[in-house]
Design a protein around this motif. Structure first.
Motif, PDB file in Angstrom:
ATOM      1  N   THR A 186       0.834  -1.209   0.000  1.00 49.71           N
ATOM      2  CA  THR A 186       0.000   0.000   0.000  1.00 49.71           C
ATOM      3  C   THR A 186       0.869   1.261   0.000  1.00 49.71           C
ATOM      4  O   THR A 186       0.491   2.283  -0.566  1.00 49.71           O
ATOM      5  CB  THR A 186      -0.945   0.032   1.211  1.00 49.71           C
ATOM      6  N   ALA A 216       0.934   4.158  -3.069  1.00 53.88           N
ATOM      7  CA  ALA A 216       0.496   5.504  -2.717  1.00 53.88           C
ATOM      8  C   ALA A 216       1.588   6.566  -2.786  1.00 53.88           C
ATOM      9  O   ALA A 216       1.281   7.759  -2.786  1.00 53.88           O
ATOM     10  CB  ALA A 216      -0.104   5.496  -1.302  1.00 53.88           C
ATOM     11  N   GLN A 224       4.883  13.277   4.543  1.00 61.18           N
ATOM     12  CA  GLN A 224       3.629  13.873   5.008  1.00 61.18           C
ATOM     13  C   GLN A 224       3.827  14.907   6.113  1.00 61.18           C
ATOM     14  O   GLN A 224       2.857  15.453   6.639  1.00 61.18           O
ATOM     15  CB  GLN A 224       2.682  12.765   5.501  1.00 61.18           C
ATOM     16  N   PHE A 251       2.880   1.804  12.845  1.00 65.16           N
ATOM     17  CA  PHE A 251       2.682   2.085  11.425  1.00 65.16           C
ATOM     18  C   PHE A 251       3.207   0.898  10.628  1.00 65.16           C
ATOM     19  O   PHE A 251       4.357   0.508  10.777  1.00 65.16           O
ATOM     20  CB  PHE A 251       3.444   3.352  11.010  1.00 65.16           C
ATOM     21  N   GLU A 277       1.225   0.015   7.240  1.00 69.13           N
ATOM     22  CA  GLU A 277       0.756   0.236   5.871  1.00 69.13           C
ATOM     23  C   GLU A 277       0.187   1.642   5.737  1.00 69.13           C
ATOM     24  O   GLU A 277       0.075   2.377   6.722  1.00 69.13           O
ATOM     25  CB  GLU A 277      -0.296  -0.815   5.498  1.00 69.13           C
ATOM     26  N   PHE A 278      -0.207   2.021   4.535  1.00 69.06           N
ATOM     27  CA  PHE A 278      -0.561   3.402   4.251  1.00 69.06           C
ATOM     28  C   PHE A 278      -1.771   3.866   5.073  1.00 69.06           C
ATOM     29  O   PHE A 278      -1.817   5.019   5.524  1.00 69.06           O
ATOM     30  CB  PHE A 278      -0.848   3.591   2.755  1.00 69.06           C
ATOM     31  N   GLU A 279      -2.710   2.971   5.293  1.00 66.61           N
ATOM     32  CA  GLU A 279      -3.919   3.374   6.037  1.00 66.61           C
ATOM     33  C   GLU A 279      -3.612   3.789   7.477  1.00 66.61           C
ATOM     34  O   GLU A 279      -4.365   4.537   8.088  1.00 66.61           O
ATOM     35  CB  GLU A 279      -4.966   2.262   6.021  1.00 66.61           C
ATOM     36  N   ASP A 280      -2.495   3.324   8.022  1.00 66.53           N
ATOM     37  CA  ASP A 280      -2.141   3.679   9.398  1.00 66.53           C
ATOM     38  C   ASP A 280      -1.811   5.166   9.540  1.00 66.53           C
ATOM     39  O   ASP A 280      -1.886   5.709  10.641  1.00 66.53           O
ATOM     40  CB  ASP A 280      -0.928   2.854   9.858  1.00 66.53           C
ATOM     41  N   SER A 310      -3.459   7.682   8.252  1.00 64.87           N
ATOM     42  CA  SER A 310      -4.645   8.526   8.316  1.00 64.87           C
ATOM     43  C   SER A 310      -5.506   8.218   9.534  1.00 64.87           C
ATOM     44  O   SER A 310      -6.535   8.833   9.754  1.00 64.87           O
ATOM     45  CB  SER A 310      -5.479   8.362   7.033  1.00 64.87           C
ATOM     46  N   ALA A 311      -5.059   7.247  10.330  1.00 65.79           N
ATOM     47  CA  ALA A 311      -5.842   6.839  11.510  1.00 65.79           C
ATOM     48  C   ALA A 311      -5.765   7.901  12.599  1.00 65.79           C
ATOM     49  O   ALA A 311      -4.813   8.655  12.696  1.00 65.79           O
ATOM     50  CB  ALA A 311      -5.296   5.518  12.030  1.00 65.79           C
TER      51      ALA A 311
END
Length: 301
Positions: free
Chosen positions: A20, A24, A79, A293, A295-298, A300-301
């Motif tokens: 991921t 991304a 980021q 952390f 993967e990428f979804e972590d 935005s959590a």
């Protein structure tokens, strides 16, 4: 308070890790593409698609975890989420990732070092008949006594009551049975390729020392902690010596994390698959704050 980065060690790997992130982030794609070029084989494909048996091989999983950890680090940086990071530490292989994050060597140099370390350790595994076992719920003193009685070594002090022993298969098997006979709560053989962090890795240690001899190391830009003592280390020569010694000596992971927290670390940021290090940290001190952390979804959590 300052953030400490925690990098995963061998055993945390899983098929699909980093995919991921790769999809991304251009920065991560560049890292994996460079890794494939430097190694001369498709680390990215094995990381993303497996098979699990191939990814689990020491010579593969060590560079795979190194690249994954630094990919996570790159996304945090990209980021603008790194904030005030002042410390880095890693479990076994993860210590090499921490030194790269701290600027001791660049990505391609670090990857070559890790690949050679993994190759030499796998070679040592194939030349010996070693294994490991987990001792759960016992003190260091009790485990050290068991090791002394059966001529094996304490390989990892991961957290209070979570210690790994390592050595020749027959001696580890005897220690497991004796531990049960002594009333130890849980003594469990592990399904591993060899006796990591024991004297059976001496052939790898010797060759790794020769390999590192002419590679320049810089002073770290972050406070880093060595598994060999649990203390901070900053001199490039001492860092190199610690990495060589670590191949055959106990990993004092609990000591490293306690030292980082004592030096002002908080929160702890785990960069690696499976929340393995978070579990160890919570076992050590439940009130510690650990953000994981993988993967990428972590992000935005």
């Amino acid at each position: 308070m300052a953030t400490a980065l925690l990098f995963a060690g061998q055993g945390a790997q899983k098929v699909g890790m980093g995919k991921t992130l790769y999809d991304a982030s251009d920065v991560v794609r560049a890292l994996y593409d460079e890794a494939d070029r430097v190694l001369g084989w498709e680390l990215s494909k094995l990381s993303f698609e497996g098979p699990a048996e191939a990814l689990t091989e020491t010579k593969v999983c060590q560079p795979a975890l190194f690249v994954h950890g630094l990919a996570l680090h790159a996304v945090l940086k990209e980021q603008g989420k790194l904030g005030e990071v002042t410390m880095a530490l890693g479990l076994s292989l993860g210590e090499l990732t921490a030194y790269c994050a701290a600027g001791v060597y660049d990505f391609s140099t670090g990857l070559r070092i890790v690949a050679e370390r993994g190759r030499l350790m796998q070679e040592a595994c194939e030349q010996t008949t070693g294994t490991m076992a987990a001792v759960i719920g016992e003190s260091r003193e009790a485990v050290n006594a068991l090791c002394a009685d059966f001529d094996v070594q304490a390989a990892n002090f991961n957290a209070p009551g979570q210690i790994i022993i390592s050595g020749e298969q027959a001696k580890v098997a005897a220690a497991v049975e004796a531990g049960k006979a002594r009333g130890m709560k849980r003594v469990l053989p592990l399904n591993v390729a060899g006796a990591y962090h024991s004297r059976l890795m001496e052939p790898a240690r010797e060759k790794f020392a020769a390999y590192l001899a002419d590679i320049p190391f810089a002073a770290p830009q972050l406070k880093v902690f060595t598994n060999t003592t649990g203390a901070a280390v900053s001199d490039p020569v001492a860092i190199k010596e610690a990495l060589v010694k670590q191949v055959v000596s106990s990993v004092l992971w609990e000591d490293c994390v306690r030292a980082a927290v004592a030096a002002g670390a908080g929160p702890l940021w785990e960069l690696g698959p499976g929340k393995v290090l978070a579990g160890m940290a919570k076992r050590t001190e439940r009130e510690w704050v650990v953000n994981s952390f993988a993967e990428f979804e972590d992000f935005s959590a």
